[in-house]
Design an enzyme around this catalytic site. Structure first.
Site, mmCIF file in Angstrom:
data_model
loop_
_atom_site.group_PDB
_atom_site.id
_atom_site.type_symbol
_atom_site.label_atom_id
_atom_site.label_comp_id
_atom_site.label_asym_id
_atom_site.label_seq_id
_atom_site.Cartn_x
_atom_site.Cartn_y
_atom_site.Cartn_z
ATOM 1 N N ARG A 172 44.335 18.808 36.902
ATOM 2 C CA ARG A 172 43.497 19.096 35.738
ATOM 3 C C ARG A 172 43.412 17.835 34.895
ATOM 4 O O ARG A 172 44.459 17.256 34.541
ATOM 5 C CB ARG A 172 44.085 20.252 34.926
ATOM 6 C CG ARG A 172 43.853 21.625 35.559
ATOM 7 C CD ARG A 172 42.385 22.010 35.508
ATOM 8 N NE ARG A 172 42.159 23.348 36.081
ATOM 9 C CZ ARG A 172 40.929 23.829 36.306
ATOM 10 N NH1 ARG A 172 39.857 23.122 36.015
ATOM 11 N NH2 ARG A 172 40.780 25.026 36.823
ATOM 12 N N CYS A 194 34.172 26.871 50.078
ATOM 13 C CA CYS A 194 35.369 26.072 50.377
ATOM 14 C C CYS A 194 35.104 25.058 51.483
ATOM 15 O O CYS A 194 35.846 24.090 51.623
ATOM 16 C CB CYS A 194 36.523 26.969 50.814
ATOM 17 S SG CYS A 194 36.972 28.244 49.624
ATOM 18 N N GLY A 235 41.135 29.836 35.746
ATOM 19 C CA GLY A 235 41.363 31.264 35.969
ATOM 20 C C GLY A 235 40.770 31.751 37.273
ATOM 21 O O GLY A 235 40.411 30.958 38.143
ATOM 22 N N ARG A 254 55.086 36.575 39.059
ATOM 23 C CA ARG A 254 54.493 37.928 38.927
ATOM 24 C C ARG A 254 53.595 38.272 40.113
ATOM 25 O O ARG A 254 53.006 37.379 40.740
ATOM 26 C CB ARG A 254 53.735 38.039 37.608
ATOM 27 C CG ARG A 254 52.431 37.279 37.558
ATOM 28 C CD ARG A 254 51.682 37.504 36.243
ATOM 29 N NE ARG A 254 50.565 36.605 36.093
ATOM 30 C CZ ARG A 254 49.344 36.853 36.594
ATOM 31 N NH1 ARG A 254 49.117 37.956 37.267
ATOM 32 N NH2 ARG A 254 48.373 35.976 36.425
ATOM 33 N N CYS A 259 46.763 29.503 45.566
ATOM 34 C CA CYS A 259 46.473 28.145 45.115
ATOM 35 C C CYS A 259 45.741 28.198 43.779
ATOM 36 O O CYS A 259 45.137 29.203 43.423
ATOM 37 C CB CYS A 259 45.662 27.387 46.158
ATOM 38 S SG CYS A 259 43.888 27.717 46.108
#
Lengths: 132, 384
Positions: free
Chosen positions: B16, B80, B113, B186, B198
């Site tokens: 990022r 992808c 997200g 989680r 990923c």
């Protein structure tokens, strides 16, 4: 008032049904209704109502709201196998994966997703565990 | 018909990067690849750019910044497998004699997200049926039922790839993890925990392709030549309900081959090799189960044999056939348009012997695999 999340996918009746189609040439069954057979490309398959009973083939639960979804979490998502030789991706009424088992009988229901801005209940199809 | 050589590679790390644009990252990767290949302005006759979220004329913006335009520049979107699709087009054009030298790159900045995909219709989003991790979870569960894969195996895929990624300076996660830590993260969609998925992210990768019978113009020390032996893209044959074609229904049998198997079969034939000839593999590991399924669909093991293959240690660095020595998408993250070319950059460096602590010793034949929504499956085979 009740509005369907999308017209033409299912009947909103006491005994609901998914609206599919069947190819006159190869006999394959599609859901949703297809304009040409997914498998052999023959045009204009016959409209059919699919069986409301099936068996559970795969299942999980969504624990965080995905983009564009306004309903509650967690909710169940799975694959139910119908006697017509079709596996259907569907919401499940059961959101605890531990409460479900492979091959268990499932029955079609119409469930409420959320209330829209006009005060309508938005409904969709889902499968629920059925007594064997 | 001439063969195709890869004469230069470049990367912008995956991660990022606030304040760094899609164009900035593409410029960095393309500049590095051109420099390595010794190619400058006027030195290539076409460019193909893989991107899914980049927007209008992503490739043009990158090459304009470098002052190199005039040739055809084509953006390619295949989910992808966007980079694989770009590579297929570029390689075919060179083989056909249309061009001598082509630049292929991919650049991407993914939204944060769960990926919102225009593939889905609005009603599918409203009904909760546009949840990508749910499809991954369902596929993982079927693999568990069909192949004896357990959550422990899934966690071990993550541990393996994160261990590999520790030695990759271009990876987003360069820290090892443990089975306990993976299973303590989680649950996103049973049986998949957060660490088994990923992260969509940002990055770029670039290659220079050149007719293999032409001398390299590089004035630098010429890198070890790597041949592009196959670059195949296939879509799906309908039937499998959980295939990347993401249908709402499918057939009640499992006899229709997956798009990955279709692409791999063609690629093995084009390259004249089989799975037993491979020394190193980079495969789609968007979730931990996907890596195991990829191994089965690529023929790296028998159907149902992926858990045993993992447990044997064969797919770890030092094993018989290391899978995802770069750390895979589980370590690098996934910038859609750049992920396939990122794999190819890694494999070129592996075949040249440049990978330091994550080097697969003596690697000569390598395979890259991506598969994404559509379906689009890309398989690339490289040789040195």
């Amino acid at each position: 008032m009740r509005v369907m999340v999308r017209d033409g996918l299912f009947t909103d009746a006491e005994e609901p049904a998914l609206l599919g189609s069947q190819c006159a040439a190869c006999g394959s069954v599609h859901f949703p209704r297809a304009e040409a057979c997914t498998y052999c490309a023959t045009e204009d398959p016959d409209p059919v109502e699919l069986s409301g009973s099936g068996t559970l083939w795969a299942w999980t639960a969504v624990t965080a709201p995905p983009p564009g979804y306004q309903g509650e979490v967690p909710y169940g998502v799975g694959v139910v196998e119908l006697p017509e030789g079709v596996r259907v991706i569907t919401r499940l009424t059961e959101s605890d994966p531990g409460a479900l088992a492979a091959g268990q009988p499932m029955a079609l229901r119409v469930v409420t997703l959320h209330r829209d801005d006009d005060g309508n209940d938005v409904v969709t199809y889902a499968f629920a565990p059925a007594p064997s | 018909v001439s063969g195709v050589a890869i004469t230069g590679v470049g990367m912008h790390p995956f991660g990022r990067f606030d304040g760094v644009s899609t164009t900035d990252m593409g410029v960095a990767a393309v500049r590095a690849a051109l420099r390595e290949a010794g190619v400058g302005k006027g030195g290539f006759q076409a460019a193909f750019c893989g991107t899914a979220y980049g927007g209008v004329a992503t490739g043009h913006k990158v090459l304009s910044r470098l002052g190199m335009t005039g040739m055809p520049i084509v953006d390619v979107e295949a989910g992808c497998a966007s980079g694989g699709a770009a590579l297929m087009l570029a390689a075919a054009a060179i083989r056909a004699g249309q061009y001598d030298t082509v630049v292929v790159f991919g650049t991407e900045k993914m939204p944060k997200g769960i990926i919102r995909s225009s593939f889905f219709e609005p009603w599918q989003e409203e009904a909760g049926l546009a949840a990508t991790p749910a499809f991954f979870g369902l596929r993982a569960q079927r693999l568990c039922l069909a192949s004896g894969v357990t959550k422990d195996h899934l966690a071990r895929v993550v541990v393996k790839n994160r261990r590999h990624g520790k030695a990759n300076p271009d990876a987003m996660y360069q820290k090892e993890t443990t089975v306990e830590e993976v299973l303590a993260s989680r649950v996103v969609c049973e049986p998949l925990h957060l660490f088994m998925l990923c992260s969509p992210n940002e990055g770029a990768a670039a290659l220079v392709l050149r007719r293999a019978d032409l001398p390299s113009p590089s004035v630098n020390v010429t890198p070890i030549p790597v041949t592009l032996a196959a670059a195949v893209l296939r879509s799906h044959i309908p039937g499998p309900v959980l295939s990347e074609s993401t249908p709402l229904a499918g057939l009640s049998h499992d006899e229709v081959p997956a798009p990955t198997t279709l692409a791999a079969t063609d690629a093995y034939e084009e390259a004249g090799v089989g799975p037993s000839d491979l020394d190193v593999v980079e495969c789609q590991d968007t979730d931990a189960a996907r890596e195991l399924l990829s191994c089965e669909e690529l023929g790296l093991c028998e159907p149902g044999g992926s858990a045993a293959l993992l447990s044997s240690g064969a797919t770890a660095l030092g094993g018989r056939l290391p899978v995802n020595p770069s750390g895979g998408l589980l370590s690098k993250g996934e910038p859609l348009g750049a992920s396939a070319l990122g794999q190819v950059v890694e494999l070129v460096r592996q075949l040249r012997g440049e990978c330091g602590p994550r080097q697969v010793e003596g690697a000569r034949v390598a395979l890259s695999h991506t598969v994404g929504r559509g379906a689009n499956a890309g398989v690339v085979i490289l040789k040195r």
